[in-house]
Design a protein around this motif. Structure first.
Motif, short mmCIF file in Angstrom:
data_model
loop_
_atom_site.label_atom_id
_atom_site.label_comp_id
_atom_site.label_asym_id
_atom_site.label_seq_id
_atom_site.Cartn_x
_atom_site.Cartn_y
_atom_site.Cartn_z
N LYS A 1 -2.93 -6.51 -1.64
CA LYS A 1 -4.22 -6.79 -2.25
C LYS A 1 -4.06 -6.85 -3.76
CE LYS A 1 -7.09 -4.55 1.26
NZ LYS A 1 -8.08 -3.49 1.54
N MET A 2 -4.95 -7.59 -4.38
CA MET A 2 -5.01 -7.61 -5.84
C MET A 2 -6.50 -7.59 -6.21
SD MET A 2 -2.85 -9.83 -8.53
CE MET A 2 -2.78 -9.27 -10.23
N PRO A 3 -7.10 -6.41 -6.27
CA PRO A 3 -8.54 -6.31 -6.50
C PRO A 3 -8.97 -6.73 -7.90
CG PRO A 3 -7.52 -4.13 -6.48
CD PRO A 3 -6.46 -5.10 -6.07
N ASN A 4 -8.04 -6.65 -8.87
CA ASN A 4 -8.34 -7.11 -10.23
C ASN A 4 -7.05 -7.53 -10.91
OD1 ASN A 4 -7.17 -4.69 -11.60
ND2 ASN A 4 -8.84 -3.66 -10.51
N ALA A 5 -7.20 -8.02 -12.12
CA ALA A 5 -6.04 -8.61 -12.81
C ALA A 5 -4.99 -7.60 -13.22
CB ALA A 5 -6.53 -9.38 -14.04
N SER A 6 -5.32 -6.29 -13.14
CA SER A 6 -4.38 -5.30 -13.65
C SER A 6 -3.81 -4.39 -12.57
CB SER A 6 -5.06 -4.46 -14.73
OG SER A 6 -6.20 -3.84 -14.22
N PHE A 7 -4.00 -4.76 -11.30
CA PHE A 7 -3.54 -3.84 -10.26
C PHE A 7 -3.31 -4.56 -8.94
CE2 PHE A 7 -2.75 0.18 -8.48
CZ PHE A 7 -3.46 0.35 -7.31
N SER A 8 -2.21 -4.20 -8.28
CA SER A 8 -1.95 -4.74 -6.94
C SER A 8 -1.31 -3.67 -6.09
CB SER A 8 -1.01 -5.95 -7.03
OG SER A 8 -0.68 -6.44 -5.74
N THR A 9 -1.56 -3.73 -4.80
CA THR A 9 -0.93 -2.81 -3.85
C THR A 9 -0.26 -3.58 -2.73
OG1 THR A 9 -2.96 -2.61 -2.55
CG2 THR A 9 -2.58 -0.95 -4.27
N LEU A 10 0.82 -2.99 -2.23
CA LEU A 10 1.49 -3.48 -1.03
C LEU A 10 1.51 -2.32 -0.05
CD1 LEU A 10 3.22 -5.74 0.38
CD2 LEU A 10 5.23 -4.62 -0.60
N LYS A 11 0.92 -2.54 1.12
CA LYS A 11 0.78 -1.46 2.08
C LYS A 11 1.56 -1.79 3.34
CE LYS A 11 -3.17 0.52 2.15
NZ LYS A 11 -4.60 0.88 2.33
N ILE A 12 2.23 -0.77 3.89
CA ILE A 12 2.94 -0.92 5.15
C ILE A 12 2.39 0.14 6.10
CG2 ILE A 12 5.19 -1.03 6.30
CD1 ILE A 12 6.47 -1.30 3.50
N GLN A 13 1.85 -0.32 7.22
CA GLN A 13 1.24 0.59 8.18
C GLN A 13 1.35 0.02 9.59
OE1 GLN A 13 0.12 3.54 8.55
NE2 GLN A 13 -1.07 3.37 10.43
N PRO A 14 2.08 0.65 10.50
CA PRO A 14 2.94 1.81 10.30
C PRO A 14 4.32 1.41 9.78
CG PRO A 14 2.98 1.16 12.59
CD PRO A 14 2.05 0.20 11.89
N SER A 15 4.96 2.29 9.05
CA SER A 15 6.28 1.97 8.51
C SER A 15 7.36 2.15 9.57
CB SER A 15 6.58 2.84 7.29
OG SER A 15 6.48 4.21 7.62
N GLU A 16 8.45 1.39 9.42
CA GLU A 16 9.58 1.46 10.34
C GLU A 16 10.86 1.56 9.51
OE1 GLU A 16 9.56 -1.83 13.04
OE2 GLU A 16 7.57 -1.35 13.83
N PRO A 17 11.94 2.10 10.11
CA PRO A 17 13.20 2.23 9.35
C PRO A 17 13.70 0.91 8.77
CG PRO A 17 13.29 3.60 11.31
CD PRO A 17 12.00 2.82 11.41
N ARG A 18 13.45 -0.21 9.45
CA ARG A 18 13.92 -1.50 8.94
C ARG A 18 13.16 -1.96 7.70
NH1 ARG A 18 11.06 -6.00 12.47
NH2 ARG A 18 9.44 -4.77 13.48
N ASP A 19 12.09 -1.24 7.35
CA ASP A 19 11.37 -1.56 6.11
C ASP A 19 12.05 -0.95 4.89
OD1 ASP A 19 8.28 -0.90 7.89
OD2 ASP A 19 9.46 -2.76 7.76
N SER A 20 13.06 -0.13 5.11
CA SER A 20 13.77 0.49 3.98
C SER A 20 14.39 -0.59 3.11
CB SER A 20 14.86 1.43 4.51
OG SER A 20 14.29 2.48 5.24
N ALA A 21 14.06 -0.56 1.82
CA ALA A 21 14.48 -1.60 0.89
C ALA A 21 14.01 -1.19 -0.50
CB ALA A 21 13.86 -2.95 1.27
N VAL A 22 14.36 -2.02 -1.48
CA VAL A 22 13.76 -1.89 -2.81
C VAL A 22 12.71 -2.98 -2.94
CG1 VAL A 22 14.14 -1.83 -5.29
CG2 VAL A 22 15.91 -0.98 -3.76
N TYR A 23 11.51 -2.57 -3.30
CA TYR A 23 10.40 -3.51 -3.43
C TYR A 23 10.12 -3.71 -4.92
CZ TYR A 23 9.69 -3.01 1.55
OH TYR A 23 9.87 -3.03 2.91
N PHE A 24 10.16 -4.98 -5.34
CA PHE A 24 9.93 -5.31 -6.73
C PHE A 24 8.60 -6.06 -6.89
CE2 PHE A 24 13.74 -4.03 -8.80
CZ PHE A 24 14.79 -4.24 -7.92
#
Lengths: 110, 115
Positions: free
Chosen positions: B68-91
């Protein structure tokens, strides 16, 4: 489709020049970039070149673009041990996503 | 300029838990990108926004991922439910749709480990 390829590894001696090569497939790419990533760090923009240019120089860095062959290279003059890192080539069109290559790990030995 | 700010820097969570990654782009930048980096797949674009509007989410792996990007100064990335294969570096990266600065600026990344 978009595809960017690089060789995986390059080893040079301190003081030598390094040349990192990249090929891309999308002829409509507008901008081409070189990013540097040190261990555990983010990506640092080194330089970029527009597709209508064939060369750009910035201090120790020289970028050459052969648009006909879709080939991009980064030359680092007088390579130092601090230049050891992974170097990523990337391409984009204006206002669109960056497509990255696999990265070239540069190792500079004293 | 503080650059692109991501939080947290490191996250360790158990499989099945919800994870939220946060990003503050450079002030004045109106284009925001989420990338994931793994050894196997390199740097992959997950989603990007122009002027807070999602433009391309074709890289989002599956419905477990949302951004989501609710405004110009903030964004979120959500993972639900998380799994081991999601392990990574997120940029997160930002860029400007205006002016002559064509460089994309990246944050320091969030290293996610799902156990």
């Amino acid at each position: 489709g978009e595809d960017v390829e690089q060789s995986l590894f390059l080893s040079v001696r301190e003081g030598d020049s390094s040349v990192i090569n990249c090929t891309y497939t999308d002829s409509s790419s507008t901008y081409l970039y070189w990013y540097k990533q040190e261990p555990g760090a983010g990506l640092q923009l080194l330089t970029y070149i527009f597709s209508n240019m064939d060369m750009k120089q910035d201090q120790r860095l020289t970028v050459l673009l052969n648009k006909k062959d879709k080939h991009l290279s980064l030359r680092i003059a007088d390579t130092q041990t601090g230049d050891s890192a992974i170097y990523f080539c990337a391409e984009s069109k204006r206002f669109q996503k960056l497509v990255f290559g696999t990265g070239t790990r540069l190792l500079v030995s004293p | 300029d503080a650059g692109v700010i991501q939080s947290p820097r490191h996250e360790v969570t158990e499989m099945g838990q919800e994870v939220t990654l946060r990003c503050k782009p450079i002030s004045g930048h109106n284009s925001l990108f989420w990338y994931r980096q793994t050894m196997m797949r390199g740097l992959e674009l997950l989603i990007y926004f122009n002027n807070n509007v999602p433009i391309d989410d074709s890289g989002m792996p599956e419905d477990r991922f949302s951004a989501k990007m609710p405004n110009a100064s903030f964004s979120t990335l959500k993972i639900q439910p998380s799994e081991p294969r999601d392990s990574a570096v997120y940029f997160c990266a930002s860029n400007s749709l205006r002016g002559l600065n064509y460089g994309y600026t990246f944050g320091s990344g969030t290293r996610l480990t799902v156990v």
